[in-house]
Design an enzyme around this catalytic site. Structure first.
Site, PDB file in Angstrom:
ATOM      1  N   GLU B 151     -27.897  -3.411   2.445  1.00  0.00           N
ATOM      2  CA  GLU B 151     -27.464  -2.397   3.408  1.00  0.00           C
ATOM      3  C   GLU B 151     -28.600  -2.019   4.363  1.00  0.00           C
ATOM      4  O   GLU B 151     -29.615  -1.484   3.913  1.00  0.00           O
ATOM      5  CB  GLU B 151     -27.021  -1.139   2.636  1.00  0.00           C
ATOM      6  CG  GLU B 151     -26.557  -0.006   3.536  1.00  0.00           C
ATOM      7  CD  GLU B 151     -26.153   1.251   2.762  1.00  0.00           C
ATOM      8  OE1 GLU B 151     -26.577   1.402   1.602  1.00  0.00           O
ATOM      9  OE2 GLU B 151     -25.426   2.079   3.345  1.00  0.00           O
ATOM     10  N   GLU B 157     -35.193   6.817   6.009  1.00  0.00           N
ATOM     11  CA  GLU B 157     -35.070   6.658   4.559  1.00  0.00           C
ATOM     12  C   GLU B 157     -35.869   5.471   4.028  1.00  0.00           C
ATOM     13  O   GLU B 157     -36.203   5.431   2.847  1.00  0.00           O
ATOM     14  CB  GLU B 157     -33.592   6.535   4.176  1.00  0.00           C
ATOM     15  CG  GLU B 157     -32.798   7.764   4.592  1.00  0.00           C
ATOM     16  CD  GLU B 157     -31.402   7.811   3.982  1.00  0.00           C
ATOM     17  OE1 GLU B 157     -31.157   7.167   2.958  1.00  0.00           O
ATOM     18  OE2 GLU B 157     -30.543   8.500   4.567  1.00  0.00           O
ATOM     19  N   ASP B 184     -23.097   0.365   7.278  1.00  0.00           N
ATOM     20  CA  ASP B 184     -22.760   1.782   7.107  1.00  0.00           C
ATOM     21  C   ASP B 184     -22.803   2.436   8.485  1.00  0.00           C
ATOM     22  O   ASP B 184     -23.832   2.406   9.166  1.00  0.00           O
ATOM     23  CB  ASP B 184     -23.796   2.414   6.162  1.00  0.00           C
ATOM     24  CG  ASP B 184     -23.572   3.898   5.930  1.00  0.00           C
ATOM     25  OD1 ASP B 184     -23.468   4.641   6.932  1.00  0.00           O
ATOM     26  OD2 ASP B 184     -23.507   4.325   4.771  1.00  0.00           O
ATOM     27  N   HIS B 187     -25.691   4.981   9.389  1.00  0.00           N
ATOM     28  CA  HIS B 187     -26.983   4.357   9.712  1.00  0.00           C
ATOM     29  C   HIS B 187     -26.897   3.590  11.038  1.00  0.00           C
ATOM     30  O   HIS B 187     -27.833   3.612  11.836  1.00  0.00           O
ATOM     31  CB  HIS B 187     -27.414   3.413   8.583  1.00  0.00           C
ATOM     32  CG  HIS B 187     -27.640   4.116   7.283  1.00  0.00           C
ATOM     33  ND1 HIS B 187     -28.536   5.146   7.154  1.00  0.00           N
ATOM     34  CD2 HIS B 187     -27.089   3.953   6.053  1.00  0.00           C
ATOM     35  CE1 HIS B 187     -28.530   5.590   5.904  1.00  0.00           C
ATOM     36  NE2 HIS B 187     -27.651   4.890   5.210  1.00  0.00           N
ATOM     37  N   HIS B 210     -19.282   0.802   4.822  1.00  0.00           N
ATOM     38  CA  HIS B 210     -19.266   2.255   4.587  1.00  0.00           C
ATOM     39  C   HIS B 210     -18.825   2.974   5.854  1.00  0.00           C
ATOM     40  O   HIS B 210     -19.391   2.729   6.922  1.00  0.00           O
ATOM     41  CB  HIS B 210     -20.671   2.766   4.246  1.00  0.00           C
ATOM     42  CG  HIS B 210     -21.076   2.575   2.825  1.00  0.00           C
ATOM     43  ND1 HIS B 210     -22.384   2.747   2.400  1.00  0.00           N
ATOM     44  CD2 HIS B 210     -20.353   2.267   1.712  1.00  0.00           C
ATOM     45  CE1 HIS B 210     -22.447   2.536   1.090  1.00  0.00           C
ATOM     46  NE2 HIS B 210     -21.237   2.229   0.650  1.00  0.00           N
ATOM     47  N   ARG B 216     -22.779  12.395   8.921  1.00  0.00           N
ATOM     48  CA  ARG B 216     -22.577  12.014   7.517  1.00  0.00           C
ATOM     49  C   ARG B 216     -21.461  12.816   6.840  1.00  0.00           C
ATOM     50  O   ARG B 216     -21.353  12.834   5.615  1.00  0.00           O
ATOM     51  CB  ARG B 216     -23.882  12.115   6.711  1.00  0.00           C
ATOM     52  CG  ARG B 216     -24.031  10.963   5.749  1.00  0.00           C
ATOM     53  CD  ARG B 216     -25.437  10.846   5.186  1.00  0.00           C
ATOM     54  NE  ARG B 216     -25.611   9.546   4.582  1.00  0.00           N
ATOM     55  CZ  ARG B 216     -26.787   9.037   4.208  1.00  0.00           C
ATOM     56  NH1 ARG B 216     -27.891   9.712   4.378  1.00  0.00           N
ATOM     57  NH2 ARG B 216     -26.860   7.848   3.679  1.00  0.00           N
ATOM     58  N   GLU B 245     -18.902   6.816   2.191  1.00  0.00           N
ATOM     59  CA  GLU B 245     -20.093   7.347   1.521  1.00  0.00           C
ATOM     60  C   GLU B 245     -20.575   8.495   2.392  1.00  0.00           C
ATOM     61  O   GLU B 245     -21.257   8.291   3.397  1.00  0.00           O
ATOM     62  CB  GLU B 245     -21.178   6.287   1.371  1.00  0.00           C
ATOM     63  CG  GLU B 245     -22.307   6.797   0.481  1.00  0.00           C
ATOM     64  CD  GLU B 245     -23.575   5.963   0.557  1.00  0.00           C
ATOM     65  OE1 GLU B 245     -24.156   5.704  -0.490  1.00  0.00           O
ATOM     66  OE2 GLU B 245     -23.977   5.583   1.666  1.00  0.00           O
TER      67      GLU B 245
END
Lengths: 270, 270
Positions: B151, B157, B184, B187, B210, B216, B245
């Site tokens: 991912e 992060e 995702d 991101h 995702h 988020r 997520e």
């Protein structure tokens, strides 16, 4: 609106002649490319020569709509919300020095970005907010003619005032006319459910604007809809600067060029 | 495409009966709301009862398209790129255990998210990449029938494989058919200059997706254009799961409900 970009001032401490020449060279390039203004990023006003900077700004016909202050947090750990009162006192003094610098160089705003600090896990958020309000209120009273622009910053960099709503809440609570807001499109892309609606929500508070694209590259290099944002800024009658605070990508030179070209393409006029 | 959402498994270590009941309750709610599948977030497969979970999944007619593994990094600091070979060995063993769990519960993919680690300042990025390749290659060989889904994760992060291009580069380098990619949208909103173009670029690699909005929160709560993303996924003939997520906002209950309603509104069909 002024076409503006961030330039860092050389730290006297480390300033070999070469660094001063770099700074002069940056101002020259920025001016030649057609920018109207520079936002100066200053770690410590005591380390720079305000007279020399003022002369260079005049020489290159550039104004300074705002001074950025984040380096004092990043490099020295100074913040308004540290648990150590001595660090808070130093942060307070630093912002007062920045306000004095703003007066000297004919600027009008000092940015409150990362210097707000970050609340460590387990610590009371209310106590941190009280520290923040105490510090910022003292600064606001110190030089009422200088605006402090509180910048909502995304969750990864701080846990205090991440979005326009939380910044507006504290601005309303402090309730002084020289506390206003800086909105940055990079942070907004992460934090605001709808960027344009957030601009409308903060219409009476916005005093400065950062343009950076979704990836923090120059505007036009990501997927943010800057046309729609400019329309919203026109709608709320924003007349200040559009200042690029971006990564120096793809190269520092290209970054300067791409930004001004995109500003012109968007039809931003002085 | 399977309508899916992430659910954390209870850690046996801390699992009072209440926690197991919570887990069962989550599966029941997810199933009743109309989801087809759950992505299980598992810290340590040795701490959970795979038989019990399999029974519950059958009872609630839910499949498991992928297992998330990030907690082992967040809570125990295990990573493929740690400088300590003992930590790397533990991370490797953990992913092997996750692949075995995937086989037991009828899953097909194990996610390689934060367990890749982060390269500390001053350390050689090449050495970290070599560690990563060694670990992941051993896992890929260990259970060839289980896909590892790498991912891309945003810069805040990790500093390894932030975007689709860097993930594709390493996937091509490792060159094994069971190493693929999870994209995702949260991101991607930060890292991809153009989300749809990045999906097209990775069309042969994407094995899991995702959905999380720009803030988020559940999809539909921010400004990501999910319609356009679904069209791109259709275009590349993606048939896997769409897995939410997200932060449990505005409340955990509302999050489940808003997500499935938005999936239905988007016309996602099993």
């Amino acid at each position: 609106m002024l076409k503006c970009i961030v330039v860092s001032t050389p730290d006297a401490k480390f300033s070999a002649l070469a660094l001063k020449e770099d700074f002069k060279d940056s101002l020259r390039k920025v001016s030649e490319l057609g920018y109207d203004a520079v936002e100066l990023a200053v770690r410590d006003p005591k380390m720079i020569d305000a007279n020399e900077i003022t002369k260079l700004l005049q020489q290159y016909h550039l104004t300074v709509p705002a001074i950025g202050t984040g380096q004092a947090y990043g490099e020295e750990g100074l913040s308004f919300t540290d648990t150590d009162p001595e660090i808070r006192r130093k942060a307070l003094q630093r912002i007062k020095d920045q306000m004095n610098l703003a007066i000297e160089i004919g600027g009008s705003q000092v940015i409150i970005g990362l210097i707000r600090g970050n609340v460590k896990p387990g610590r009371d958020q209310k106590e941190a907010e009280k520290n923040f309000i105490d510090c910022i209120s003292e600064c606001l009273e110190f030089r009422p003619q200088i605006t402090l622009a509180l910048e909502p910053i995304n969750r990864y960099e701080t846990n205090l005032y991440n979005d326009v709503r939380s910044a507006k809440r504290i601005i309303d609570k402090v309730n002084r006319s020289n506390l206003r807001m800086l909105v940055d499109t990079f942070h907004m892309n992460i934090e605001e459910p709808n960027i344009v609606e957030s601009i409308r929500y903060a219409k009476n508070d916005i005093s400065h604007v950062h343009f950076a694209d979704s990836n923090r590259w120059p505007p036009g290099c990501g997927h943010i809809n800057f046309k729609e944002i400019l329309t919203a800024l026109d709608e709320i009658k924003y007349k200040g600067a559009i200042s690029a605070e971006v990564l120096p990508k793809p190269t520092p030179e290209e970054c300067l060029r791409l930004t001004i070209e995109y500003y012109k393409q968007l039809g931003i006029r002085s």
